[in-house]
Design a protein around this motif. Structure first.
Motif, PDB file in Angstrom:
ATOM      1  N   ASP A 117       0.831  -1.204   0.000  1.00  0.00           N
ATOM      2  CA  ASP A 117       0.000   0.000   0.000  1.00  0.00           C
ATOM      3  C   ASP A 117       0.872   1.263   0.000  1.00  0.00           C
ATOM      4  O   ASP A 117       0.611   2.205  -0.736  1.00  0.00           O
ATOM      5  CB  ASP A 117      -0.949  -0.012   1.207  1.00  0.00           C
ATOM      6  N   MET A 118       1.945   1.256   0.781  1.00  0.00           N
ATOM      7  CA  MET A 118       2.821   2.447   0.760  1.00  0.00           C
ATOM      8  C   MET A 118       3.567   2.528  -0.572  1.00  0.00           C
ATOM      9  O   MET A 118       3.786   3.629  -1.105  1.00  0.00           O
ATOM     10  CB  MET A 118       3.824   2.364   1.924  1.00  0.00           C
ATOM     11  N   ALA A 119       3.917   1.383  -1.161  1.00  0.00           N
ATOM     12  CA  ALA A 119       4.598   1.399  -2.470  1.00  0.00           C
ATOM     13  C   ALA A 119       3.680   2.002  -3.537  1.00  0.00           C
ATOM     14  O   ALA A 119       4.106   2.833  -4.352  1.00  0.00           O
ATOM     15  CB  ALA A 119       4.998  -0.021  -2.866  1.00  0.00           C
ATOM     16  N   LEU A 120       2.396   1.632  -3.494  1.00  0.00           N
ATOM     17  CA  LEU A 120       1.440   2.153  -4.478  1.00  0.00           C
ATOM     18  C   LEU A 120       1.228   3.655  -4.286  1.00  0.00           C
ATOM     19  O   LEU A 120       1.093   4.409  -5.251  1.00  0.00           O
ATOM     20  CB  LEU A 120       0.112   1.373  -4.379  1.00  0.00           C
ATOM     21  N   GLY A 121       1.281   4.109  -3.036  1.00  0.00           N
ATOM     22  CA  GLY A 121       1.210   5.558  -2.778  1.00  0.00           C
ATOM     23  C   GLY A 121       2.451   6.254  -3.303  1.00  0.00           C
ATOM     24  O   GLY A 121       2.377   7.318  -3.933  1.00  0.00           O
ATOM     25  N   ALA A 122       3.599   5.644  -3.094  1.00  0.00           N
ATOM     26  CA  ALA A 122       4.867   6.224  -3.560  1.00  0.00           C
ATOM     27  C   ALA A 122       4.906   6.289  -5.087  1.00  0.00           C
ATOM     28  O   ALA A 122       5.402   7.258  -5.681  1.00  0.00           O
ATOM     29  CB  ALA A 122       6.041   5.393  -3.041  1.00  0.00           C
ATOM     30  N   ILE A 123       4.353   5.250  -5.740  1.00  0.00           N
ATOM     31  CA  ILE A 123       4.298   5.229  -7.212  1.00  0.00           C
ATOM     32  C   ILE A 123       3.522   6.452  -7.722  1.00  0.00           C
ATOM     33  O   ILE A 123       3.966   7.145  -8.648  1.00  0.00           O
ATOM     34  CB  ILE A 123       3.682   3.902  -7.710  1.00  0.00           C
ATOM     35  N   GLN A 124       2.400   6.751  -7.066  1.00  0.00           N
ATOM     36  CA  GLN A 124       1.615   7.930  -7.474  1.00  0.00           C
ATOM     37  C   GLN A 124       2.460   9.200  -7.297  1.00  0.00           C
ATOM     38  O   GLN A 124       2.525  10.051  -8.184  1.00  0.00           O
ATOM     39  CB  GLN A 124       0.354   8.038  -6.606  1.00  0.00           C
ATOM     40  N   ALA A 125       3.138   9.304  -6.171  1.00  0.00           N
ATOM     41  CA  ALA A 125       3.937  10.510  -5.893  1.00  0.00           C
ATOM     42  C   ALA A 125       5.063  10.656  -6.918  1.00  0.00           C
ATOM     43  O   ALA A 125       5.345  11.751  -7.416  1.00  0.00           O
ATOM     44  CB  ALA A 125       4.521  10.413  -4.484  1.00  0.00           C
ATOM     45  N   ILE A 126       5.709   9.538  -7.273  1.00  0.00           N
ATOM     46  CA  ILE A 126       6.818   9.571  -8.244  1.00  0.00           C
ATOM     47  C   ILE A 126       6.313  10.012  -9.617  1.00  0.00           C
ATOM     48  O   ILE A 126       6.907  10.870 -10.283  1.00  0.00           O
ATOM     49  CB  ILE A 126       7.507   8.195  -8.309  1.00  0.00           C
ATOM     50  N   GLU A 127       5.166   9.476 -10.003  1.00  0.00           N
ATOM     51  CA  GLU A 127       4.589   9.876 -11.315  1.00  0.00           C
ATOM     52  C   GLU A 127       4.224  11.356 -11.313  1.00  0.00           C
ATOM     53  O   GLU A 127       4.515  12.085 -12.267  1.00  0.00           O
ATOM     54  CB  GLU A 127       3.361   9.014 -11.620  1.00  0.00           C
ATOM     55  N   GLU A 128       3.634  11.821 -10.205  1.00  0.00           N
ATOM     56  CA  GLU A 128       3.226  13.229 -10.135  1.00  0.00           C
ATOM     57  C   GLU A 128       4.448  14.157 -10.121  1.00  0.00           C
ATOM     58  O   GLU A 128       4.363  15.313 -10.478  1.00  0.00           O
ATOM     59  CB  GLU A 128       2.334  13.465  -8.903  1.00  0.00           C
ATOM     60  N   ALA A 129       5.607  13.584  -9.751  1.00  0.00           N
ATOM     61  CA  ALA A 129       6.847  14.389  -9.771  1.00  0.00           C
ATOM     62  C   ALA A 129       7.518  14.287 -11.135  1.00  0.00           C
ATOM     63  O   ALA A 129       8.644  14.758 -11.332  1.00  0.00           O
ATOM     64  CB  ALA A 129       7.790  13.883  -8.672  1.00  0.00           C
ATOM     65  N   GLY A 130       6.842  13.631 -12.098  1.00  0.00           N
ATOM     66  CA  GLY A 130       7.359  13.562 -13.476  1.00  0.00           C
ATOM     67  C   GLY A 130       8.416  12.505 -13.694  1.00  0.00           C
ATOM     68  O   GLY A 130       9.156  12.538 -14.680  1.00  0.00           O
ATOM     69  N   LYS A 131       8.538  11.535 -12.751  1.00  0.00           N
ATOM     70  CA  LYS A 131       9.521  10.456 -12.950  1.00  0.00           C
ATOM     71  C   LYS A 131       8.796   9.133 -13.202  1.00  0.00           C
ATOM     72  O   LYS A 131       7.598   9.000 -12.944  1.00  0.00           O
ATOM     73  CB  LYS A 131      10.410  10.337 -11.705  1.00  0.00           C
ATOM     74  N   LYS A 132       9.569   8.160 -13.743  1.00  0.00           N
ATOM     75  CA  LYS A 132       8.954   6.866 -14.081  1.00  0.00           C
ATOM     76  C   LYS A 132       9.247   5.827 -12.986  1.00  0.00           C
ATOM     77  O   LYS A 132      10.389   5.342 -12.867  1.00  0.00           O
ATOM     78  CB  LYS A 132       9.510   6.347 -15.405  1.00  0.00           C
ATOM     79  N   PRO A 133       8.226   5.467 -12.177  1.00  0.00           N
ATOM     80  CA  PRO A 133       8.434   4.386 -11.204  1.00  0.00           C
ATOM     81  C   PRO A 133       8.635   3.065 -11.949  1.00  0.00           C
ATOM     82  O   PRO A 133       7.983   2.822 -12.948  1.00  0.00           O
ATOM     83  CB  PRO A 133       7.125   4.375 -10.413  1.00  0.00           C
ATOM     84  N   GLY A 134       9.586   2.260 -11.434  1.00  0.00           N
ATOM     85  CA  GLY A 134       9.871   0.982 -12.096  1.00  0.00           C
ATOM     86  C   GLY A 134      11.019   1.089 -13.056  1.00  0.00           C
ATOM     87  O   GLY A 134      11.655   0.086 -13.384  1.00  0.00           O
ATOM     88  N   SER A 135      11.325   2.312 -13.533  1.00  0.00           N
ATOM     89  CA  SER A 135      12.514   2.461 -14.383  1.00  0.00           C
ATOM     90  C   SER A 135      13.427   3.565 -13.831  1.00  0.00           C
ATOM     91  O   SER A 135      14.515   3.265 -13.343  1.00  0.00           O
ATOM     92  CB  SER A 135      12.154   2.725 -15.847  1.00  0.00           C
ATOM     93  N   ASP A 136      13.003   4.846 -13.799  1.00  0.00           N
ATOM     94  CA  ASP A 136      13.873   5.871 -13.183  1.00  0.00           C
ATOM     95  C   ASP A 136      14.175   5.491 -11.725  1.00  0.00           C
ATOM     96  O   ASP A 136      15.301   5.637 -11.249  1.00  0.00           O
ATOM     97  CB  ASP A 136      13.168   7.236 -13.173  1.00  0.00           C
ATOM     98  N   ILE A 137      13.097   5.051 -11.044  1.00  0.00           N
ATOM     99  CA  ILE A 137      13.246   4.679  -9.619  1.00  0.00           C
ATOM    100  C   ILE A 137      12.728   3.250  -9.446  1.00  0.00           C
ATOM    101  O   ILE A 137      11.550   2.981  -9.702  1.00  0.00           O
ATOM    102  CB  ILE A 137      12.460   5.651  -8.706  1.00  0.00           C
ATOM    103  N   LYS A 138      13.613   2.335  -9.072  1.00  0.00           N
ATOM    104  CA  LYS A 138      13.207   0.936  -8.895  1.00  0.00           C
ATOM    105  C   LYS A 138      12.432   0.792  -7.581  1.00  0.00           C
ATOM    106  O   LYS A 138      12.791   1.457  -6.595  1.00  0.00           O
ATOM    107  CB  LYS A 138      14.442   0.036  -8.834  1.00  0.00           C
ATOM    108  N   ILE A 139      11.408  -0.067  -7.604  1.00  0.00           N
ATOM    109  CA  ILE A 139      10.567  -0.177  -6.406  1.00  0.00           C
ATOM    110  C   ILE A 139      10.401  -1.638  -5.990  1.00  0.00           C
ATOM    111  O   ILE A 139      10.092  -2.506  -6.811  1.00  0.00           O
ATOM    112  CB  ILE A 139       9.196   0.477  -6.651  1.00  0.00           C
ATOM    113  N   VAL A 140      10.636  -1.887  -4.685  1.00  0.00           N
ATOM    114  CA  VAL A 140      10.482  -3.223  -4.114  1.00  0.00           C
ATOM    115  C   VAL A 140       9.574  -3.114  -2.893  1.00  0.00           C
ATOM    116  O   VAL A 140       9.748  -2.201  -2.078  1.00  0.00           O
ATOM    117  CB  VAL A 140      11.851  -3.802  -3.688  1.00  0.00           C
TER     118      VAL A 140
END
Ligand code: GZL
Length: 307
Positions: free
Chosen positions: A215-238
Protein backbone atom coordinates in the motif's frame (compact mmCIF):
# COMPACT_ATOMS: atom_id res chain seq x y z
CA UNK A 1 -60.14 -30.46 13.18
CA UNK A 2 -56.85 -29.17 11.84
CA UNK A 3 -54.45 -32.08 11.32
CA UNK A 4 -52.14 -32.39 14.21
CA UNK A 5 -48.88 -30.84 13.22
CA UNK A 6 -45.93 -33.04 13.92
CA UNK A 7 -43.68 -30.73 15.87
CA UNK A 8 -40.09 -31.29 14.81
CA UNK A 9 -38.20 -32.76 17.65
CA UNK A 10 -35.78 -30.03 18.74
CA UNK A 11 -32.41 -30.49 17.02
CA UNK A 12 -29.94 -32.09 19.40
CA UNK A 13 -28.17 -29.18 21.07
CA UNK A 14 -24.94 -28.52 19.23
CA UNK A 15 -21.87 -29.52 21.07
CA UNK A 16 -20.71 -26.27 22.57
CA UNK A 17 -19.08 -24.11 19.85
CA UNK A 18 -15.48 -23.11 20.23
CA UNK A 19 -15.63 -19.39 21.04
CA UNK A 20 -12.69 -17.39 19.67
CA UNK A 21 -12.28 -13.67 20.40
CA UNK A 22 -10.17 -11.94 17.72
CA UNK A 23 -8.76 -8.44 18.16
CA UNK A 24 -7.97 -7.06 14.71
CA UNK A 25 -5.75 -3.98 14.27
CA UNK A 26 -7.95 -2.13 11.80
CA UNK A 27 -8.20 -1.74 8.01
CA UNK A 28 -5.01 0.15 7.14
CA UNK A 29 -4.06 -1.86 4.05
CA UNK A 30 -5.31 -4.23 1.36
CA UNK A 31 -3.39 -6.98 3.11
CA UNK A 32 -5.24 -6.33 6.38
CA UNK A 33 -8.58 -6.45 4.59
CA UNK A 34 -7.67 -9.80 3.04
CA UNK A 35 -6.72 -11.19 6.44
CA UNK A 36 -10.00 -10.03 8.00
CA UNK A 37 -11.97 -11.61 5.15
CA UNK A 38 -10.09 -14.89 5.58
CA UNK A 39 -10.76 -15.01 9.33
CA UNK A 40 -14.44 -14.03 9.07
CA UNK A 41 -15.20 -16.36 6.15
CA UNK A 42 -13.44 -19.32 7.75
CA UNK A 43 -15.50 -18.82 10.93
CA UNK A 44 -18.76 -18.29 9.01
CA UNK A 45 -18.25 -21.57 7.14
CA UNK A 46 -17.39 -23.57 10.26
CA UNK A 47 -20.43 -24.45 12.42
CA UNK A 48 -18.17 -25.49 15.32
CA UNK A 49 -16.72 -21.98 15.67
CA UNK A 50 -18.19 -18.81 17.18
CA UNK A 51 -16.06 -15.75 16.28
CA UNK A 52 -16.20 -12.57 18.35
CA UNK A 53 -14.47 -9.98 16.14
CA UNK A 54 -13.25 -6.54 17.23
CA UNK A 55 -11.68 -3.82 15.01
CA UNK A 56 -9.33 -1.55 17.01
CA UNK A 57 -9.01 1.22 14.39
CA UNK A 58 -5.20 1.08 14.78
CA UNK A 59 -5.36 1.87 18.52
CA UNK A 60 -3.60 -0.36 21.04
CA UNK A 61 -5.93 0.77 23.83
CA UNK A 62 -8.88 -0.56 21.81
CA UNK A 63 -7.14 -3.91 21.44
CA UNK A 64 -6.54 -4.03 25.20
CA UNK A 65 -10.21 -3.19 25.84
CA UNK A 66 -11.32 -5.94 23.42
CA UNK A 67 -9.09 -8.52 25.13
CA UNK A 68 -10.53 -7.55 28.54
CA UNK A 69 -14.05 -7.99 27.10
CA UNK A 70 -13.12 -11.43 25.75
CA UNK A 71 -11.82 -12.38 29.20
CA UNK A 72 -15.08 -11.20 30.83
CA UNK A 73 -17.03 -13.20 28.23
CA UNK A 74 -14.91 -16.26 29.12
CA UNK A 75 -14.08 -17.04 25.47
CA UNK A 76 -12.21 -20.30 24.87
CA UNK A 77 -9.31 -18.73 22.95
CA UNK A 78 -8.12 -15.13 22.50
CA UNK A 79 -6.41 -14.29 19.21
CA UNK A 80 -4.94 -10.97 18.14
CA UNK A 81 -2.74 -9.14 15.67
CA UNK A 82 -0.77 -6.89 18.07
CA UNK A 83 -0.43 -3.45 16.48
CA UNK A 84 2.93 -2.90 18.23
CA UNK A 85 5.38 -5.18 20.08
CA UNK A 86 5.17 -3.57 23.53
CA UNK A 87 2.52 -2.74 26.16
CA UNK A 88 0.81 -6.14 26.39
CA UNK A 89 2.19 -7.52 29.66
CA UNK A 90 -0.72 -6.50 31.94
CA UNK A 91 -3.63 -7.58 29.77
CA UNK A 92 -2.02 -10.83 28.60
CA UNK A 93 -1.20 -11.66 32.22
CA UNK A 94 -4.92 -11.21 32.97
CA UNK A 95 -5.70 -13.65 30.12
CA UNK A 96 -3.16 -16.11 31.53
CA UNK A 97 -4.66 -15.81 35.03
CA UNK A 98 -8.09 -16.44 33.48
CA UNK A 99 -6.58 -19.58 31.89
CA UNK A 100 -7.49 -18.38 28.38
CA UNK A 101 -4.80 -19.26 25.79
CA UNK A 102 -3.61 -16.47 23.46
CA UNK A 103 -2.71 -16.93 19.79
CA UNK A 104 -0.79 -14.12 18.01
CA UNK A 105 -1.59 -13.66 14.33
CA UNK A 106 0.60 -11.85 11.75
CA UNK A 107 2.52 -9.67 14.22
CA UNK A 108 4.51 -10.58 17.30
CA UNK A 109 5.14 -9.08 20.75
CA UNK A 110 8.34 -8.49 22.74
CA UNK A 111 10.34 -11.70 23.21
CA UNK A 112 10.44 -11.04 26.97
CA UNK A 113 6.68 -11.72 27.05
CA UNK A 114 6.74 -14.91 25.01
CA UNK A 115 5.37 -16.88 27.97
CA UNK A 116 2.14 -14.86 27.65
CA UNK A 117 1.11 -16.40 24.33
CA UNK A 118 0.86 -19.98 23.09
CA UNK A 119 1.81 -19.57 19.44
CA UNK A 120 2.59 -16.95 16.76
CA UNK A 121 1.08 -17.66 13.34
CA UNK A 122 2.90 -15.46 10.83
CA UNK A 123 5.76 -14.67 8.52
CA UNK A 124 9.51 -14.34 8.99
CA UNK A 125 9.74 -10.57 8.50
CA UNK A 126 13.55 -10.50 8.73
CA UNK A 127 13.70 -12.96 5.82
CA UNK A 128 11.18 -10.86 3.89
CA UNK A 129 13.42 -7.80 4.40
CA UNK A 130 16.51 -9.76 3.30
CA UNK A 131 14.72 -10.97 0.16
CA UNK A 132 13.58 -7.43 -0.61
CA UNK A 133 17.17 -6.18 -0.25
CA UNK A 134 18.58 -8.89 -2.55
CA UNK A 135 16.02 -7.92 -5.20
CA UNK A 136 16.82 -4.21 -4.78
CA UNK A 137 20.58 -4.82 -5.12
CA UNK A 138 19.92 -6.65 -8.38
CA UNK A 139 17.60 -3.95 -9.74
CA UNK A 140 20.16 -1.21 -8.90
CA UNK A 141 23.13 -3.09 -10.30
CA UNK A 142 24.86 -2.78 -6.94
CA UNK A 143 24.83 1.00 -6.52
CA UNK A 144 22.42 3.85 -5.85
CA UNK A 145 20.49 5.85 -3.25
CA UNK A 146 17.41 4.31 -1.61
CA UNK A 147 14.39 5.68 0.24
CA UNK A 148 12.87 3.31 2.81
CA UNK A 149 9.16 3.65 3.65
CA UNK A 150 8.72 1.97 7.04
CA UNK A 151 5.55 0.40 8.42
CA UNK A 152 3.83 1.36 11.68
CA UNK A 153 6.40 2.55 14.25
CA UNK A 154 6.99 -0.24 16.78
CA UNK A 155 5.18 -2.96 14.83
CA UNK A 156 7.13 -6.24 14.66
CA UNK A 157 6.54 -6.43 10.89
CA UNK A 158 8.19 -3.00 10.47
CA UNK A 159 11.00 -3.54 13.00
CA UNK A 160 12.04 -6.84 11.43
CA UNK A 161 11.53 -5.90 7.78
CA UNK A 162 13.82 -2.94 8.45
CA UNK A 163 16.39 -5.14 10.21
CA UNK A 164 16.43 -7.74 7.43
CA UNK A 165 16.71 -5.14 4.67
CA UNK A 166 19.19 -2.75 6.27
CA UNK A 167 21.58 -5.54 7.40
CA UNK A 168 21.64 -6.97 3.85
CA UNK A 169 22.15 -3.56 2.22
CA UNK A 170 25.14 -2.94 4.54
CA UNK A 171 27.00 -5.61 2.50
CA UNK A 172 26.88 -3.24 -0.51
CA UNK A 173 28.89 -0.05 0.23
CA UNK A 174 27.77 1.63 -3.04
CA UNK A 175 24.12 1.47 -1.99
CA UNK A 176 22.97 4.06 0.54
CA UNK A 177 19.65 4.40 2.39
CA UNK A 178 19.44 8.21 2.24
CA UNK A 179 16.04 8.52 3.95
CA UNK A 180 13.97 6.12 6.08
CA UNK A 181 10.55 7.21 7.34
CA UNK A 182 7.27 5.62 8.48
CA UNK A 183 4.23 5.69 6.19
CA UNK A 184 2.27 3.67 8.78
CA UNK A 185 1.55 0.82 6.31
CA UNK A 186 -0.99 3.18 4.72
CA UNK A 187 -1.30 4.20 1.05
CA UNK A 188 -2.19 7.88 1.57
CA UNK A 189 0.50 8.36 4.20
CA UNK A 190 3.05 6.54 2.04
CA UNK A 191 2.24 8.93 -0.81
CA UNK A 192 2.53 12.03 1.41
CA UNK A 193 5.88 10.89 2.82
CA UNK A 194 7.23 10.14 -0.66
CA UNK A 195 6.03 13.52 -2.00
CA UNK A 196 7.88 15.32 0.80
CA UNK A 197 11.05 13.27 0.27
CA UNK A 198 11.02 13.94 -3.50
CA UNK A 199 10.89 17.67 -2.73
CA UNK A 200 13.79 17.43 -0.24
CA UNK A 201 17.53 17.67 -1.16
CA UNK A 202 17.86 13.84 -0.88
CA UNK A 203 14.96 13.48 -3.31
CA UNK A 204 16.94 14.84 -6.24
CA UNK A 205 19.03 11.71 -6.56
CA UNK A 206 16.99 8.60 -5.72
CA UNK A 207 17.37 5.32 -7.60
CA UNK A 208 15.26 3.02 -5.43
CA UNK A 209 12.33 2.84 -3.01
CA UNK A 210 11.85 -0.02 -0.51
CA UNK A 211 8.36 -0.03 1.01
CA UNK A 212 7.52 -2.31 3.97
CA UNK A 213 4.14 -2.98 2.33
CA UNK A 214 2.45 -2.70 -1.08
CA UNK A 215 0.00 0.00 0.00
CA UNK A 216 2.82 2.45 0.76
CA UNK A 217 4.60 1.40 -2.47
CA UNK A 218 1.44 2.15 -4.48
CA UNK A 219 1.21 5.56 -2.78
CA UNK A 220 4.87 6.22 -3.56
CA UNK A 221 4.30 5.23 -7.21
CA UNK A 222 1.62 7.93 -7.47
CA UNK A 223 3.94 10.51 -5.89
CA UNK A 224 6.82 9.57 -8.24
CA UNK A 225 4.59 9.88 -11.31
CA UNK A 226 3.23 13.23 -10.13
CA UNK A 227 6.85 14.39 -9.77
CA UNK A 228 7.36 13.56 -13.48
CA UNK A 229 9.52 10.46 -12.95
CA UNK A 230 8.95 6.87 -14.08
CA UNK A 231 8.43 4.39 -11.20
CA UNK A 232 9.87 0.98 -12.10
CA UNK A 233 12.51 2.46 -14.38
CA UNK A 234 13.87 5.87 -13.18
CA UNK A 235 13.25 4.68 -9.62
CA UNK A 236 13.21 0.94 -8.89
CA UNK A 237 10.57 -0.18 -6.41
CA UNK A 238 10.48 -3.22 -4.11
CA UNK A 239 7.69 -3.93 -1.64
CA UNK A 240 6.23 -6.66 0.59
CA UNK A 241 2.74 -8.24 0.84
CA UNK A 242 1.77 -9.40 -2.65
CA UNK A 243 -1.72 -7.89 -2.98
CA UNK A 244 -3.19 -8.10 -6.48
CA UNK A 245 -2.64 -4.39 -7.20
CA UNK A 246 1.10 -4.92 -6.66
CA UNK A 247 1.14 -7.70 -9.27
CA UNK A 248 -0.78 -5.41 -11.63
CA UNK A 249 1.80 -2.65 -10.99
CA UNK A 250 4.59 -5.10 -11.94
CA UNK A 251 2.71 -5.97 -15.11
CA UNK A 252 2.44 -2.21 -15.86
CA UNK A 253 6.21 -1.85 -15.33
CA UNK A 254 5.77 0.49 -12.32
CA UNK A 255 6.90 -1.91 -9.56
CA UNK A 256 9.94 -4.22 -9.82
CA UNK A 257 9.64 -6.91 -7.12
CA UNK A 258 7.03 -7.91 -4.56
CA UNK A 259 7.86 -10.21 -1.62
CA UNK A 260 4.80 -12.27 -0.71
CA UNK A 261 3.40 -12.17 2.86
CA UNK A 262 0.41 -14.48 3.34
CA UNK A 263 -2.70 -12.81 4.88
CA UNK A 264 -5.01 -15.82 4.41
CA UNK A 265 -4.46 -17.01 7.99
CA UNK A 266 -8.08 -17.88 8.92
CA UNK A 267 -7.77 -21.64 8.40
CA UNK A 268 -4.50 -21.87 10.36
CA UNK A 269 -5.91 -19.71 13.18
CA UNK A 270 -8.99 -21.83 13.78
CA UNK A 271 -7.11 -25.11 13.34
CA UNK A 272 -4.64 -23.95 16.00
CA UNK A 273 -7.54 -22.98 18.30
CA UNK A 274 -9.13 -26.42 17.86
CA UNK A 275 -5.81 -28.18 18.44
CA UNK A 276 -5.32 -26.14 21.62
CA UNK A 277 -8.73 -27.09 22.97
CA UNK A 278 -8.03 -30.73 22.07
CA UNK A 279 -4.97 -30.50 24.31
CA UNK A 280 -2.44 -30.70 21.46
CA UNK A 281 0.98 -29.09 21.79
CA UNK A 282 1.49 -26.26 19.27
CA UNK A 283 4.79 -25.02 17.85
CA UNK A 284 5.72 -21.61 19.31
CA UNK A 285 5.86 -20.25 15.71
CA UNK A 286 3.62 -21.51 12.90
CA UNK A 287 5.53 -19.92 10.02
CA UNK A 288 4.05 -18.86 6.67
CA UNK A 289 6.05 -19.96 3.60
CA UNK A 290 6.31 -17.29 0.94
CA UNK A 291 7.76 -16.51 -2.48
CA UNK A 292 9.35 -13.52 -4.24
CA UNK A 293 7.80 -12.29 -7.50
CA UNK A 294 9.36 -10.15 -10.26
CA UNK A 295 8.87 -9.74 -14.00
CA UNK A 296 7.31 -12.58 -15.97
CA UNK A 297 6.94 -14.78 -12.86
CA UNK A 298 4.70 -12.10 -11.32
CA UNK A 299 2.72 -11.61 -14.55
CA UNK A 300 2.14 -15.37 -14.87
CA UNK A 301 1.02 -15.59 -11.21
CA UNK A 302 -1.42 -12.65 -11.40
CA UNK A 303 -4.52 -14.58 -12.58
CA UNK A 304 -4.23 -17.04 -9.68
CA UNK A 305 -3.67 -14.54 -6.87
CA UNK A 306 -6.33 -14.86 -4.18
CA UNK A 307 -6.02 -11.46 -2.44
C1 GZL B 1 2.23 -8.44 8.09
C2 GZL B 1 1.22 -7.41 8.57
C3 GZL B 1 1.43 -6.07 7.91
C4 GZL B 1 1.28 -6.07 6.39
C5 GZL B 1 0.70 -4.72 6.17
O1 GZL B 1 2.04 -9.66 8.77
O2 GZL B 1 1.30 -7.24 9.98
O3 GZL B 1 0.44 -5.18 8.42
O4 GZL B 1 2.49 -6.26 5.70
C6 GZL B 1 -0.29 -4.63 7.30
O5 GZL B 1 0.09 -4.53 4.92
O6 GZL B 1 -0.70 -3.33 7.54
Amino acid sequence: AAPATTKEAPAPTDNKKLVVGFSQIGAESGWRGAETASIQETAKNDPTIELKFSDAQQKQENQIKAIRTFIAQKVDVIAMAPVVETGWEAVLTEAKNAKIPVILVDRNIDKKNEDLYTTFIGSDFVLEGQNAAKAMVEHLGGKGNIVELEGTVGASAAVDRKKGFDDEIKKHPDIKIVKSQSGDFNRATGKQVMEAILKSPEGKNIQGVYAHNDDMALGAIQAIEEAGKKPGSDIKIVSIDGIKEAFEAIKAGKLNTVVECNPLLGPQLFQAAKDLKAGKQLDKWIKSNEEVFSGQKAIDALPNRKY
